[in-house]
Design a protein around this motif. Structure first.
Motif, PDB file in Angstrom:
ATOM      1  N   SER B 258       5.822   5.022 -10.126  1.00  0.00           N
ATOM      2  CA  SER B 258       5.512   6.380 -10.567  1.00  0.00           C
ATOM      3  C   SER B 258       6.680   7.268 -10.210  1.00  0.00           C
ATOM      4  N   ASN B 259       7.187   7.988 -11.194  1.00  0.00           N
ATOM      5  CA  ASN B 259       8.362   8.834 -10.959  1.00  0.00           C
ATOM      6  C   ASN B 259       9.492   8.047 -10.330  1.00  0.00           C
ATOM      7  N   SER B 260       9.748   6.908 -10.896  1.00  0.00           N
ATOM      8  CA  SER B 260      10.805   5.980 -10.462  1.00  0.00           C
ATOM      9  C   SER B 260      10.751   5.621  -8.987  1.00  0.00           C
ATOM     10  N   LYS B 261       9.534   5.657  -8.439  1.00  0.00           N
ATOM     11  CA  LYS B 261       9.362   5.141  -7.087  1.00  0.00           C
ATOM     12  C   LYS B 261       8.290   4.062  -7.170  1.00  0.00           C
ATOM     13  N   THR B 262       8.427   3.040  -6.352  1.00  0.00           N
ATOM     14  CA  THR B 262       7.428   1.968  -6.425  1.00  0.00           C
ATOM     15  C   THR B 262       6.454   2.047  -5.261  1.00  0.00           C
ATOM     16  N   PHE B 263       5.217   1.703  -5.573  1.00  0.00           N
ATOM     17  CA  PHE B 263       4.158   1.744  -4.575  1.00  0.00           C
ATOM     18  C   PHE B 263       3.360   0.457  -4.638  1.00  0.00           C
ATOM     19  N   PRO B 264       2.960  -0.073  -3.500  1.00  0.00           N
ATOM     20  CA  PRO B 264       2.131  -1.286  -3.534  1.00  0.00           C
ATOM     21  C   PRO B 264       0.665  -0.931  -3.736  1.00  0.00           C
ATOM     22  N   PHE B 265       0.012  -1.741  -4.571  1.00  0.00           N
ATOM     23  CA  PHE B 265      -1.426  -1.597  -4.778  1.00  0.00           C
ATOM     24  C   PHE B 265      -2.092  -2.862  -4.278  1.00  0.00           C
ATOM     25  N   ASN B 266      -3.232  -2.691  -3.625  1.00  0.00           N
ATOM     26  CA  ASN B 266      -4.010  -3.859  -3.233  1.00  0.00           C
ATOM     27  C   ASN B 266      -5.336  -3.800  -3.983  1.00  0.00           C
ATOM     28  N   VAL B 267      -5.654  -4.868  -4.664  1.00  0.00           N
ATOM     29  CA  VAL B 267      -6.900  -4.887  -5.433  1.00  0.00           C
ATOM     30  C   VAL B 267      -7.898  -5.831  -4.804  1.00  0.00           C
ATOM     31  N   ARG B 268      -9.119  -5.365  -4.709  1.00  0.00           N
ATOM     32  CA  ARG B 268     -10.199  -6.195  -4.181  1.00  0.00           C
ATOM     33  C   ARG B 268     -11.299  -6.227  -5.251  1.00  0.00           C
ATOM     34  N   LEU B 269     -11.459  -7.382  -5.843  1.00  0.00           N
ATOM     35  CA  LEU B 269     -12.459  -7.485  -6.901  1.00  0.00           C
ATOM     36  C   LEU B 269     -13.703  -8.180  -6.380  1.00  0.00           C
ATOM     37  N   LEU B 270     -14.846  -7.508  -6.542  1.00  0.00           N
ATOM     38  CA  LEU B 270     -16.114  -8.063  -6.081  1.00  0.00           C
ATOM     39  C   LEU B 270     -17.005  -8.321  -7.289  1.00  0.00           C
ATOM     40  N   HIS B 301      -6.677   1.861 -13.327  1.00  0.00           N
ATOM     41  CA  HIS B 301      -6.550   0.418 -13.100  1.00  0.00           C
ATOM     42  C   HIS B 301      -7.895  -0.189 -12.734  1.00  0.00           C
ATOM     43  N   SER B 302      -8.599   0.478 -11.862  1.00  0.00           N
ATOM     44  CA  SER B 302      -9.907  -0.027 -11.442  1.00  0.00           C
ATOM     45  C   SER B 302     -10.828  -0.159 -12.640  1.00  0.00           C
ATOM     46  N   ASN B 303     -10.762   0.823 -13.509  1.00  0.00           N
ATOM     47  CA  ASN B 303     -11.582   0.798 -14.708  1.00  0.00           C
ATOM     48  C   ASN B 303     -11.245  -0.398 -15.598  1.00  0.00           C
ATOM     49  N   ALA B 304      -9.938  -0.628 -15.734  1.00  0.00           N
ATOM     50  CA  ALA B 304      -9.503  -1.759 -16.569  1.00  0.00           C
ATOM     51  C   ALA B 304     -10.052  -3.062 -16.025  1.00  0.00           C
ATOM     52  N   PHE B 305      -9.937  -3.221 -14.698  1.00  0.00           N
ATOM     53  CA  PHE B 305     -10.392  -4.478 -14.088  1.00  0.00           C
ATOM     54  C   PHE B 305     -11.881  -4.687 -14.249  1.00  0.00           C
ATOM     55  N   ARG B 306     -12.634  -3.558 -14.269  1.00  0.00           N
ATOM     56  CA  ARG B 306     -14.078  -3.721 -14.345  1.00  0.00           C
ATOM     57  C   ARG B 306     -14.586  -3.982 -15.753  1.00  0.00           C
ATOM     58  N   HIS B 307     -13.750  -3.688 -16.758  1.00  0.00           N
ATOM     59  CA  HIS B 307     -14.238  -3.828 -18.115  1.00  0.00           C
ATOM     60  C   HIS B 307     -13.576  -4.910 -18.952  1.00  0.00           C
TER      61      HIS B 307
END
Lengths: 291, 325
Positions: B258-270, B301-307
């Motif tokens: 985002s805005n040419s900076k990178t960030f780590p995301f951790n996803v937990r799918l239940l 992103h969360s929405n995408a994963f759930r659908h």
């Protein structure tokens, strides 16, 4: 003389052997797929005297008869158990190379009493350990008629190519419809004066009319909703009909009492099969008891 | 043994030649007898004696010639065999080609049923029927529930598929007398088979199989999605995808920019519903402090994963990212 001379011949031999295998497989496939013997013909041959005389009581031919009978038993069990009956099935091998086979299947039959007709291509690839199978180009035709709610489910299934889920969900839907049909018929038989089935036993609603209360009607609608994923949800609704003229006070009271009994029970929206029966039973019983 | 035979031949040949030589010589008598008698022993060097040496050489040459001759004969034989085989196979291939062409032509002309003009034999008809029944049973496999009657009951086969791809199949061998019981099965341990059996097996076998099939198909679907993610997107995932055996809990990390900076995301799918192959919860966490910035992205992103199916959802997120950059 060096080995390259042999190699040329050996290579050709290998190619020829492969080609021969492909050709003989193709010949057999076409033979199988284009021939048809009716069940009567099969029965006749099964007991043909020549056949019994040809092979007197031992060896492969009797195994063939035994195999045939065992397969028939398995098949008729599955048809009875799953409710899926296949009335016609034809397949055509489109491609057969190395370890890849593509076949086009045409299938029609009934699921309980729901007729269906479909076409698909089946791709099978022989791996080291097993055979992997995938469906492509699935095309399904279901007689909508009274089952217009199926169209969304059917188009989703075609998109995904998920034949398995189509059958599982169609089975489930057809079973619910069958259950509804049996339930309606049961009450029609038990309370013939009160219950009518305006659309017959395949319909989705039932009308209760008491001859002592003219003009008043109770319509119980039992729809089967099937969503895109294929999950069937039975939905019950109660629609009362009251005559336009001013009914007598007594009648009005009777009517509202009946209505409140029935609606309380119905708006519990029971999904379990047993509960639906109980509900209908109680409502009809209530109607009788009031009068 | 051949060599022995050859050496005898050679001996005779040598004797023959030496005798002739002797007779040509006229006067000078060379006793043929010692030569005829003398046996040439291989490996022993007769030094000094020139004649014997010469004879040895001749013998060796003859031996070699003999071998070469034989080799040539064998090679020719082999070549002949190969040629004959090729002819044979070509003939068979051509015969089959003609047969298949005739078949296809008949099909196009639609000359009635494909039966032979003569009455088909019982063997032909029955073999056809057996193949036809097996094909029908294969169709049942494709519908998800198939099986085979056994002496004591039925052995059901539950097949699974995700979208159009067929995956594992599982067996449940049932005894039906005196009570319905599971004799054997290949259902994995983490599927609640006992619970499902307890609830439905005695009263409604169809329902039992239907519920079991739902569980198995959902499990296999979740596993397939996770496998697809690992197979196709391993370079976009930081570290490895963690999952439990039932595949209803998946955890993995990836980076967003985002805005040419990178960030780590951790996803937990239940996956709360064991009969469903989509997650009920998709919890995305980021490094503390960055949430306000990325809240919107995380929610999307969360929405995408759930659908959507996991690998498809991830694919769309990756492509969206790339199109942004």
């Amino acid at each position: 003389m060096d080995n390259s001379v042999y190699q040329v011949y050996e290579d050709e031999i290998q190619l020829l052997e492969e080609e021969i295998k492909l050709l003989s497989d193709k010949y057999e496939d076409i033979q199988q797929e284009s021939t048809f013997f009716s069940d009567e013909e099969v029965l006749i041959k099964l007991f043909q005297r020549e056949f019994l005389a040809e092979h007197k009581g031992h060896g492969p031919p009797l195994d063939l008869k035994a195999e045939l009978e065992s397969l028939q038993r398995d098949l008729s069990f599955l048809v009875k158990f799953t409710g899926i009956q296949i009335t016609s099935h034809s397949k055509k091998t489109l491609e057969k190379t190395g370890n890849r086979t593509v076949q086009k299947h045409r299938l029609s039959g009934n699921c309980q009493s729901l007729p269906f007709s479909l076409e698909f291509q089946l791709l099978e690839v022989q791996n080291k350990e097993n055979v992997s199978a995938a469906i492509t180009d699935l095309s399904i035709a279901i007689e909508s008629g009274q089952h217009s709610e199926l169209s969304k489910f059917v188009s989703r299934a075609e998109e995904n190519g998920n034949l398995l889920m189509f059958f599982r969900n169609l089975s489930s839907y057809a079973e619910w419809c069958e259950h509804r049909r049996c339930t309606f018929l049961h009450f029609k038989a038990k309370y013939p004066n009160i219950v009518t089935l305006p659309e017959g036993q395949e319909g989705d609603h039932i009308i209760l009319r008491n001859p002592q209360l003219p003009g008043f009607e109770l319509m119980i609608v039992w729809k089967m909703h099937i969503d895109e994923e294929g999950t069937t949800t039975p939905v019950l609704d109660l629609l009362p009909k009251v005559p336009q003229q001013e009914p007598s006070h007594a009648n009005r009271w009777k009517w509202s009492k009946l209505l409140s009994c029935t609606s309380t029970m119905f708006y519990l929206k029971a999904l379990a099969k047993m509960q639906v029966c109980l509900l209908l039973g109680s409502s009809l019983g209530a109607e009788e008891s009031i009068y | 043994m051949e060599e022995e035979h050859n050496s005898n031949e050679k001996e005779n040949a040598l004797c023959g030649r030496s005798l002739t030589a002797a007779s040509r010589d006229g006067g000078g008598r060379m006793p043929a007898a010692p030569l005829a008698q003398g046996k040439v022993e291989r490996g022993k060097v007769y030094s000094g004696d020139g004649v014997l040496g010469y004879l040895e050489m001749l013998e060796a040459q003859a031996h070699e010639l003999g071998l070469k001759q034989e080799e040539k004969e064998q090679q020719e034989k082999k070549l002949d065999r190969l040629k004959a085989r090729v002819q044979e196979l070509r003939a068979r291939r051509d015969e089959l080609r003609a047969k298949v062409e005739l078949q296809e032509k008949r099909l196009l002309d639609k000359e009635g049923v494909m039966a032979d003009p003569a009455q088909p034999s019982a063997q032909t008809v029955l073999e056809w029927k057996v193949k036809s029944l097996k094909a029908m049973l294969q169709v049942f496999y494709l519908t998800g529930i198939s099986g085979k009657l056994t002496k004591q009951g039925v052995c059901f086969c539950i097949s699974t598929a995700y979208e159009g791809t067929y995956l594992d199949s599982y067996y449940v061998d049932l005894l039906i007398k005196p009570l319905v019981k599971i004799q054997r099965h290949s259902v994995p341990v983490f599927i609640p088979l006992e619970q499902i059996a307890k609830k439905y097996l005695q009263t409604d076998i169809r329902r039992f199989l239907s519920v079991l099939s739902d569980h198995l198909n959902a499990y296999v679907g979740r596993r397939h999605q996770a496998d697809q993610l690992e197979e196709h997107f391993s370079d976009h995932i930081d570290g490895t995808l963690q999952r439990n055996s039932l595949c209803n809990l998946l955890v993995f990390n990836y980076t967003v920019s985002s805005n040419s900076k990178t960030f780590p995301f951790n996803v937990r799918l239940l996956y709360g519903d064991l009969c469903c192959s989509l997650p009920t919860e998709a919890i995305i966490s980021c490094t503390p402090g960055t949430l306000p910035l990325l809240a919107e992205m995380a929610a999307a992103h969360s929405n995408a994963f759930r659908h959507m199916a996991l690998h498809k959802a991830f694919d769309s997120l990756i492509n969206a990212k790339e199109s942004q950059n």
